[in-house]
Design a protein around this motif. Structure first.
Motif, PDB file in Angstrom:
ATOM      1  N   GLU A 297       0.825  -1.204   0.000  1.00  0.00           N
ATOM      2  CA  GLU A 297       0.000   0.000   0.000  1.00  0.00           C
ATOM      3  C   GLU A 297       0.864   1.261   0.000  1.00  0.00           C
ATOM      4  O   GLU A 297       0.576   2.247  -0.682  1.00  0.00           O
TER       5      GLU A 297
ATOM      6  N   GLU B 174       1.077   4.281  -2.761  1.00  0.00           N
ATOM      7  CA  GLU B 174       0.872   5.698  -2.424  1.00  0.00           C
ATOM      8  C   GLU B 174       2.042   6.553  -2.923  1.00  0.00           C
ATOM      9  O   GLU B 174       1.850   7.647  -3.469  1.00  0.00           O
TER      10      GLU B 174
ATOM     11  N   ARG C 238       4.065   5.962  -5.424  1.00  0.00           N
ATOM     12  CA  ARG C 238       4.028   6.076  -6.888  1.00  0.00           C
ATOM     13  C   ARG C 238       2.938   7.067  -7.332  1.00  0.00           C
ATOM     14  O   ARG C 238       3.136   7.867  -8.254  1.00  0.00           O
ATOM     15  N   THR C 239       1.782   7.002  -6.650  1.00  0.00           N
ATOM     16  CA  THR C 239       0.675   7.905  -7.023  1.00  0.00           C
ATOM     17  C   THR C 239       1.058   9.365  -6.808  1.00  0.00           C
ATOM     18  O   THR C 239       0.870  10.224  -7.681  1.00  0.00           O
TER      19      THR C 239
ATOM     20  N   SER D 120       3.838  10.479  -9.320  1.00  0.00           N
ATOM     21  CA  SER D 120       3.406  10.669 -10.709  1.00  0.00           C
ATOM     22  C   SER D 120       2.492  11.885 -10.866  1.00  0.00           C
ATOM     23  O   SER D 120       2.619  12.654 -11.832  1.00  0.00           O
ATOM     24  N   VAL D 121       1.571  12.079  -9.887  1.00  0.00           N
ATOM     25  CA  VAL D 121       0.661  13.224  -9.982  1.00  0.00           C
ATOM     26  C   VAL D 121       1.433  14.531  -9.826  1.00  0.00           C
ATOM     27  O   VAL D 121       1.180  15.525 -10.538  1.00  0.00           O
TER      28      VAL D 121
ATOM     29  N   ALA E 145      -5.685  14.897  -8.697  1.00  0.00           N
ATOM     30  CA  ALA E 145      -5.978  13.609  -9.332  1.00  0.00           C
ATOM     31  C   ALA E 145      -5.653  12.484  -8.354  1.00  0.00           C
ATOM     32  O   ALA E 145      -4.681  12.580  -7.587  1.00  0.00           O
ATOM     33  N   ASP E 146      -6.454  11.404  -8.405  1.00  0.00           N
ATOM     34  CA  ASP E 146      -6.223  10.208  -7.560  1.00  0.00           C
ATOM     35  C   ASP E 146      -6.117  10.563  -6.082  1.00  0.00           C
ATOM     36  O   ASP E 146      -5.325   9.942  -5.340  1.00  0.00           O
ATOM     37  N   GLY E 147      -6.831  11.586  -5.626  1.00  0.00           N
ATOM     38  CA  GLY E 147      -6.822  11.952  -4.221  1.00  0.00           C
ATOM     39  C   GLY E 147      -5.633  12.765  -3.796  1.00  0.00           C
ATOM     40  O   GLY E 147      -5.485  13.084  -2.611  1.00  0.00           O
ATOM     41  N   VAL E 148      -4.751  13.142  -4.733  1.00  0.00           N
ATOM     42  CA  VAL E 148      -3.552  13.914  -4.403  1.00  0.00           C
ATOM     43  C   VAL E 148      -3.894  15.406  -4.481  1.00  0.00           C
ATOM     44  O   VAL E 148      -4.414  15.885  -5.497  1.00  0.00           O
TER      45      VAL E 148
ATOM     46  N   LEU F  96      -0.957  13.331  -0.222  1.00  0.00           N
ATOM     47  CA  LEU F  96      -1.993  12.295  -0.230  1.00  0.00           C
ATOM     48  C   LEU F  96      -2.290  11.904   1.207  1.00  0.00           C
ATOM     49  O   LEU F  96      -1.394  11.496   1.956  1.00  0.00           O
TER      50      LEU F  96
END
Length: 413
Positions: free
Chosen positions: A44, A48, A50-51, A54-55, A66-69, A129
């Motif tokens: 997990e 997180e 990586r997300t 990337s964002v 995006a994606d909660g970021v 995040l």
């Protein structure tokens, strides 16, 4: 029982087994739980990271989330820009205290995975995040694993106690049988030893008083008979112990010759008791495979047992016959008989019949029939007991015939 050292050792062995099982299961539960928890949380966490990365790297001028970021930017002039929908509390985060790249931030009791990117114009973009829910979920998972581990260890301890009791039960039974055997053997040996001592004392006194030679000869003969009886008890004990640890692996034995040999050796004893002892040997080879000395002792025990239960004037017959692939050695008497319902009881160690002839109350040591059963078990045979009260008894040793030995020829019609 609760106070004897053996019982304490057995209880201790049970507790040790239970503890070892619980420890092994507990260690396995802990190892599996730690691995499962670590792998889950790490997966997990990496997702997180990586997300957020990337964002943040892809953030445009409008700082669209995006994606909660949530994206924030500190301009070169020091002002803070935020994307639409950014909570006001997050704007208060000191972006310059975050190190470039991956980091962590906290605000208002919430925890965030952060990623900071410095630009050439002196500005900095930060992606955040919220990981509070994941951390709380991890804590709940840890508590659940801990509770499950404790329950597993408790269950393992209970199972270990059950397994421990089962594991030591044969040992407890063996110790119990050993104690009973030693007690019974001590009791049975005490009588012949006491008789020997008494006879020796009488012989010593008569020698001191100058007793006549004939009386001394009688005393000496009785002393020899008593020592022989005691020797037979010890021989039975040793043979029984040997059979318990080493099954019989023998050679071909002529059952007919064995029967004749036993009858010949016991005949003087039977004659002294005014009992007729005879043989009835069938036709054909009567060969079995086994240890001759053991089989001889077993047959002698049956003959001795028959003589002990036949009154003067009675008859004991040793028959040998082959039936199919079995050789049957039967000892038949016309004595007072027995109750077939007591057959199993009579085969127990140190069992006694309470029906000895009144005119011949000879000492019986109670090991003979149990020994016969053990000898037959070791030879793959069986003991058959028949009879009825007042009608005599028949004890039959049934043994496998030696493979390859021909049976009796079929009768001609």
């Amino acid at each position: 029982m609760t106070g004897n050292p053996e019982a304490r050792l057995l209880r201790r062995a049970t507790a040790v087994i239970a503890a070892q099982v619980a420890a092994a299961v507990g260690a396995a539960v802990v190892l599996v739980s730690v691995l499962a928890f670590s792998l889950t949380i790490r997966a997990e966490h990496l997702a997180e990271e990586r997300t957020v990365r990337s964002v943040t790297l892809a953030a445009g001028p409008d700082l669209a989330a995006a994606d909660g970021v949530v994206l924030l930017r500190r301009t070169a002039g020091g002002s803070i820009e935020a994307g639409s929908g950014t909570p006001p509390a997050m704007v208060r985060i000191d972006l310059m205290h975050l190190r470039p790249g991956r980091g962590n931030a906290s605000v208002g009791g919430r925890h965030f995975e952060a990623y900071a990117v410095d630009h050439a114009d002196g500005s900095r973009t930060v992606g955040l995040l919220d990981v509070t829910a994941r951390e709380e979920s991890g804590e709940r998972l840890m508590r659940s694993l801990l509770i499950a581990g404790l329950i597993g260890i408790a269950a393992a301890a209970s199972l270990g106690a059950v397994l421990g009791r089962r594991a030591v039960r044969p040992l407890a039974r063996a110790l119990s049988l050993q104690r009973r055997f030693v007690a019974d053997a001590s009791h049975e040996l005490r009588t012949p030893l006491a008789v020997l001592h008494t006879r020796a004392e009488l012989l010593q006194r008569r020698l001191g008083r100058g007793a006549d030679v004939e009386r001394l000869r009688t005393d000496a003969a009785e002393l020899v008979a008593d020592t022989r009886a005691l020797g037979e008890v010890v021989e039975d004990l040793l043979l029984s112990a040997e059979l318990s640890h080493r099954p019989a692996h023998g050679v071909p034995v002529d059952a007919a010759g064995l029967a004749r040999e036993v009858v010949a050796s016991v005949a003087p004893h039977a004659a002294a008791q005014h009992v007729t002892l005879r043989t009835d040997i069938g036709a054909g080879p009567m060969e079995v495979t086994g240890v001759r000395s053991s089989l001889r002792r077993a047959l002698a025990a049956l003959v001795d047992n028959a003589l002990a239960h036949v009154s003067a004037g009675g008859t004991v017959t040793v028959t040998v016959a082959r039936v199919d692939e079995r050789v049957r050695l039967a000892v038949v008497d016309d004595g007072m008989g027995l109750d077939p319902a007591r057959a199993t009881q009579l085969l127990a160690r140190f069992a006694r019949g309470d029906d000895h002839p009144a005119d011949r109350p000879g000492r019986r040591f109670g090991l003979g029939l149990a020994l016969v059963q053990e000898v037959l078990d070791a030879h793959g045979g069986q003991l058959q007991v028949d009879g009825s009260p007042g009608q005599g008894a028949c004890f039959t040793m049934i043994l496998p015939a030696t493979p390859g030995s021909a049976g009796p020829a079929p009768a001609e019609h």
